[in-house]
Motif scaffolding. Sequence first.
Motif, PDB file in Angstrom:
ATOM      1  N   ILE A 285       0.843  -1.203   0.000  1.00 35.14           N
ATOM      2  CA  ILE A 285       0.000   0.000   0.000  1.00 35.14           C
ATOM      3  C   ILE A 285       0.877   1.253   0.000  1.00 35.14           C
ATOM      4  O   ILE A 285       0.630   2.208  -0.756  1.00 35.14           O
ATOM      5  CB  ILE A 285      -0.941  -0.001   1.220  1.00 35.14           C
ATOM      6  CG1 ILE A 285      -2.018  -1.086   1.051  1.00 35.14           C
ATOM      7  CG2 ILE A 285      -1.599   1.362   1.398  1.00 35.14           C
ATOM      8  CD1 ILE A 285      -2.922  -1.248   2.258  1.00 35.14           C
ATOM      9  N   GLY A 288       2.286   1.678  -3.434  1.00 35.45           N
ATOM     10  CA  GLY A 288       1.268   2.166  -4.360  1.00 35.45           C
ATOM     11  C   GLY A 288       1.013   3.642  -4.195  1.00 35.45           C
ATOM     12  O   GLY A 288       0.905   4.386  -5.180  1.00 35.45           O
ATOM     13  N   LEU A 289       0.910   4.098  -2.953  1.00 35.18           N
ATOM     14  CA  LEU A 289       0.672   5.524  -2.688  1.00 35.18           C
ATOM     15  C   LEU A 289       1.871   6.368  -3.095  1.00 35.18           C
ATOM     16  O   LEU A 289       1.716   7.466  -3.635  1.00 35.18           O
ATOM     17  CB  LEU A 289       0.357   5.731  -1.202  1.00 35.18           C
ATOM     18  CG  LEU A 289      -0.936   5.077  -0.695  1.00 35.18           C
ATOM     19  CD1 LEU A 289      -1.065   5.246   0.804  1.00 35.18           C
ATOM     20  CD2 LEU A 289      -2.149   5.664  -1.405  1.00 35.18           C
ATOM     21  N   SER A 341       0.243   1.920 -10.471  1.00 37.48           N
ATOM     22  CA  SER A 341       0.028   2.080  -9.030  1.00 37.48           C
ATOM     23  C   SER A 341      -1.460   2.143  -8.708  1.00 37.48           C
ATOM     24  O   SER A 341      -1.927   1.543  -7.733  1.00 37.48           O
ATOM     25  CB  SER A 341       0.725   3.345  -8.523  1.00 37.48           C
ATOM     26  OG  SER A 341       2.111   3.276  -8.731  1.00 37.48           O
ATOM     27  N   LEU A 345      -3.565  -0.452  -6.341  1.00 44.30           N
ATOM     28  CA  LEU A 345      -4.437  -0.062  -5.224  1.00 44.30           C
ATOM     29  C   LEU A 345      -5.863  -0.562  -5.446  1.00 44.30           C
ATOM     30  O   LEU A 345      -6.536  -0.981  -4.491  1.00 44.30           O
ATOM     31  CB  LEU A 345      -4.425   1.460  -5.064  1.00 44.30           C
ATOM     32  CG  LEU A 345      -3.081   2.072  -4.644  1.00 44.30           C
ATOM     33  CD1 LEU A 345      -3.156   3.590  -4.670  1.00 44.30           C
ATOM     34  CD2 LEU A 345      -2.676   1.589  -3.251  1.00 44.30           C
ATOM     35  N   LEU A 359      -8.318   1.372   4.679  1.00 47.38           N
ATOM     36  CA  LEU A 359      -8.113   1.943   3.345  1.00 47.38           C
ATOM     37  C   LEU A 359      -8.621   3.377   3.266  1.00 47.38           C
ATOM     38  O   LEU A 359      -8.081   4.193   2.516  1.00 47.38           O
ATOM     39  CB  LEU A 359      -8.813   1.077   2.289  1.00 47.38           C
ATOM     40  CG  LEU A 359      -8.323  -0.375   2.169  1.00 47.38           C
ATOM     41  CD1 LEU A 359      -9.102  -1.118   1.099  1.00 47.38           C
ATOM     42  CD2 LEU A 359      -6.831  -0.426   1.868  1.00 47.38           C
ATOM     43  N   ILE A 363      -5.510   5.104   1.813  1.00 52.34           N
ATOM     44  CA  ILE A 363      -5.580   5.234   0.354  1.00 52.34           C
ATOM     45  C   ILE A 363      -6.498   6.369  -0.088  1.00 52.34           C
ATOM     46  O   ILE A 363      -6.157   7.149  -0.985  1.00 52.34           O
ATOM     47  CB  ILE A 363      -6.032   3.896  -0.276  1.00 52.34           C
ATOM     48  CG1 ILE A 363      -4.960   2.819  -0.039  1.00 52.34           C
ATOM     49  CG2 ILE A 363      -6.305   4.068  -1.757  1.00 52.34           C
ATOM     50  CD1 ILE A 363      -5.326   1.463  -0.604  1.00 52.34           C
ATOM     51  N   THR A 385     -10.536   3.636  -9.592  1.00 55.93           N
ATOM     52  CA  THR A 385     -10.120   3.031  -8.323  1.00 55.93           C
ATOM     53  C   THR A 385     -10.995   3.525  -7.177  1.00 55.93           C
ATOM     54  O   THR A 385     -11.409   2.745  -6.308  1.00 55.93           O
ATOM     55  CB  THR A 385      -8.641   3.355  -8.042  1.00 55.93           C
ATOM     56  OG1 THR A 385      -7.836   2.855  -9.120  1.00 55.93           O
ATOM     57  CG2 THR A 385      -8.176   2.731  -6.743  1.00 55.93           C
TER      58      THR A 385
END
Length: 1221
Positions: A285, A288-289, A341, A345, A359, A363, A385
């Motif tokens: 995570i 990805g961020l 990315s 996610l 999340l 996220i 997403t």
Amino acid sequence: MGSEDNDFRFMALNDLITELQSPAFSLEESTEKKVVDKVLLLMKDKNGEVQNQAVKCLGSLVKKVQENQLQQIVDNLCAFVSQDKEDLREIASIGLKTVIVQVPINSVVAVNVCKRLVPRLLTQLENTNSSYDAQMDSLDILSEVLLRFGNIFATIGLQKQTANTLFALLSHSRPALRKRATTAIGHLVAHMPDDIFEDLLKKILNGLETSKNSPDRLRTYIQVTGTISRSNAPRFGKFLAGVAPSVIKYTDLDDDELRENALQALEAFVLRCPSEITPYIDTIIDLGLKFLRYDPNYDDGDDEDDEDEEMDSDNEGDEDEDDDGEYSDDDDMSWKVRRTSAKLLAAIIGTRQDLLGQLYSTIAPTLINRFKEREETVRLEILQTFITLLRQTNTYGGAEYEIDATLESLHKKRKGSRPGTPIETDQSPKVLLRGQVPRLTKNLAKQMSSKSVQTRVFGYILLKELVTVLKGGLETNYMLFKHLDQLCPPVISAIQDKFYKISSEALVCCMELIKVVRHMDFDEDAQRYSYEALDPEAKPYILQIYNVILQRVSTADADQEVKERSILCLGVLLSRVGDELKAELATCLPLLLEKLQNELTRLMAVKTLSQIVESPVCAEADIKEPILQAVPEVASLLRKSNRPLKVASLHFLDVAIRRFGKVLSVQTYDELLNDLKPLITEEDLHLLPLGLTSVVSILHANPSSVNIVKQGILPLVFKLIRSPLIQGQALDSLLALFAALVRTNDKEFSVLVSSLVEPASVPSPEGQLALSKQAFSTIAQCIAILCLNSQKNLEMTVAEFVRKIEDPRTTDSLKYLSLITLGEIGRRVSLDNHGTLHTSILAMFNVHSEEVRSAAAFAIGNVSAGNVTVYVPIIIQEIQKDPKKRYLLLHALKEVITRYTQKQGGQELEAHASQIWTLLFDNCESQEEGTRNVVAECLGKLTLTNPYKFLPELQARLRSDSPQIRGTVVSAFKYTFTDNARSYDELLRPLIVEFLSLMKDKDLNVRRLSLSTLDSAAHNKPYLIRDVLGQLLPLLYQETNIVEELIHIVEMGPFKHRVDDGLEIRKSAFECMYTLLEKCRDRVEIFAFIDRILVGLVDQPDIKMLCHLTLVRLSIVSPTAVAQRLDDMVEPLHATLSFKMKPTAVKQELEKNQELVRSALRAIAFLSKLADATVTPKFAHFLNEVRAGPNAYDLNQYIAESESRDDLYNSNLKLESMDLS
């Protein structure tokens, strides 16, 4: 085909293709070889079009020729592929692919194709002198062979050589060739033995470690790990601990293409190895961020928190220009990293519903901040997403099922609400989402003015999902009241818009706005509306809205949709604020009466008039005259064939009679009853209760109409009671009619009873009843209602029915009706005045007719419910005294306990409860399963009368040595979940695991009953089991396995029959799984759940159909997870569709197989929406085969059905005739 003319050769091939495609066409053996030789010869033709036609002809030819000719085709094509001529090699490659697709998967030809073709392909690939194009063609063909016939490789001993050859190609200098080798490895590992698989993985892991200085090779090795995880996740998962850290580590290298590959591999790990990747989820995570914000060549001042960002409208416009892609850098590849990315996610969001709350903290803020992404493809991926996050929240979010007093009171106010509705805690996903709405809407608003159409479309989809999840996103309607001065002018202006769609939608908006102006609540208990005085600030807008609506209603040439909605909007306005528009009623009500005359507007006019009559704010004096004029006009509409118009008209007549019935004329009532007569029939069970209710309203308003009802309506009613379809609302309205009749004129009591009994007096064949059991029940309840509303005739009627059952000459039908009637009367009033009643009923236990005996049990049970003190001791005594009558007496006792409530029995049943409890346990070891089932139901329902006393006693019996007692106890526990009362939930909660742990009992029947109890708990009180599902699910999943020890062969004469004693328990397990998916899906680990469904797809037909149904549901609620397993579903689904019945199969077996095929096709139709040829090539190929096969039509029908169904996340506007809540 031997002509020198190119056109002749082409047309000859075309004609041959046409003939080959005909089902009736066949080739003789002598002709077959000549045709094959000619087509193969034309593969070398100098004309390209002829060559292409020859390749197309091969696809049809291989379906018709014999095996030796098919072998010749393959040998020749292999020889062509090995040649140096580029044109011939390319056309031969296409031909080989065409042939491979047509060869049956498990045929001898497929084995021979692999034996002859694969060694040649491997030699070509291993030859360092082979040209690049030749190797590319060989890899393409090898990939197709591995995809189609990978399971055959184990029989020809080429797996190790193939693995080594393909691994060597991963180091090739050409990227395209390395990529195709990666694809081929993905197809190979699906059927590779463990030792070769482990050897290949070790080589790849070693390559990852030793290729630090070779970015190209490193990218390839990372790509191949992702491919293998998609193809063989269960075995790859064992090596993930060695692979994942390396892949994560290499994201630090300054190589965008490498980062993209690494993130793609991590996405595959998340999707395919959900359990094994769990330790790395937080790290992934963070990665990805990090890379979602990675944009080294562009500085947009992104500080993660843009809440302090103050921008005027000009600046926002400038940013939109940037958003639309004015900045461009051809060498910048960082956008691919950001896009990957976002996909990574999305994979985490789609598969980790257990982390939903986390999340939203990690996220969601970054996704919202990145709505301003400059590259459109990345921006769309980010929006998608976030849409995925919202959909997951709608499916799984806010499911904290805790019950408290506040919620209980709320349920009483909400009609139709179920217990266990989710409560939103401070950390629930929906609450966290609501806290981010301000930032979300602010950032999204900037994108809604973008020049990109796709961005705006995705933005609106996101907003729609947001409104769906938050149920509008507004806490109360009163928030809007403050902004009436801003809302009303544009809505009023839009209603007058020339474009009909704008005007129509503005009218819908106006209806909701009016409900905000004056809120009304309907009290179910008091059956009345509560409302407050209209706020003075709203009064100016009310008149403006009225004027503009009246203008629309009066316009003759308006669009039909605008006409209808303007009339409805007028009704909502008058029903809410009619007391403020008294002067205007004189103008608009005559206009509505005019609309009744118009065929296009009369339906909406009737609905609107109904709203006005029902409204608590419209005074009778103001609306009486127009409504009285409307009654005969609306009554005449009952003769029309328009069903919705009939429904609306009946509703209007009912409310109008109840409000103004006292002032209607006798002639009007006579006409009304005459118009209602055609509706008193079973042909339309929706109109029937409405018609009967109108008759009841007439009798209440004008008792003198009873003679007309008697002459015109009652003959139809007496015909109606013979129908087995009279249930529910139709039965309730019928009972209300008889109650009204006898109250109006009780002198007709005897006539009514005689007419009701008459159908049962008709002679019938011996052993059969004159009517259906439902018809007898209807008649009995009607007689009971008559007695209840005419007390002076009660004793006489009961005595007459007792005489009938005592008379040996009475037919079985009359005895059956008499007993059922005595039961219906007895449960409503005490019959203790009839001292020998119980003796007469118990004597019926000895008659020959089984129906009469069951009716006697019903009668004594219900009579006992009406007087517990007198009759329950008699039942207990009889159970102890006469074992032969025990089963029927237990049914009678069940009736008593079932009917027992505080109002009916009070403390009287409590005095006998302990004695009944002991008596029931004395009978729970009966060898008859039916007796044990009745005992279990009695025990469970008796437990509800005093759970504090009886639940611990049930718990103590769980440890009994008798499997019958354990099974009875766990079944009794099931009935404790059927009561919606929540007062004893805290007693049930700590006992659930102990009771349901009987799923691992030694006795098969006990395990089956435990599963049934779990299913009941999940269906009725899911909030009680959610926290213990972690302990119960492994036990449940264990019961989905086929146990060979439970399968045995039974010989029936010359035939042998295979009996599976575990089938019923497996069916119970899969039924329970479906219930859990619906009720507790946020606590179900979805990948383990799908594994069990895959097991069920190869089970018996009944279980297959349950699994198909579950797959349909899974495809809606967990599409991301299901999409990863589509390839694993191909073989069982293909086996179901291609199963051939024996020639000796009977009609019932054929119909059952057809039903199974339809079930599979329906599942495939829903799964097809998730198919992606790049991710699930086997399923995509299978789908194409089905679409081209005999089931194509049915599949297309199911696909159309799935697409036409309302999407899970869509909500449609429903306009109701009266909605004041």
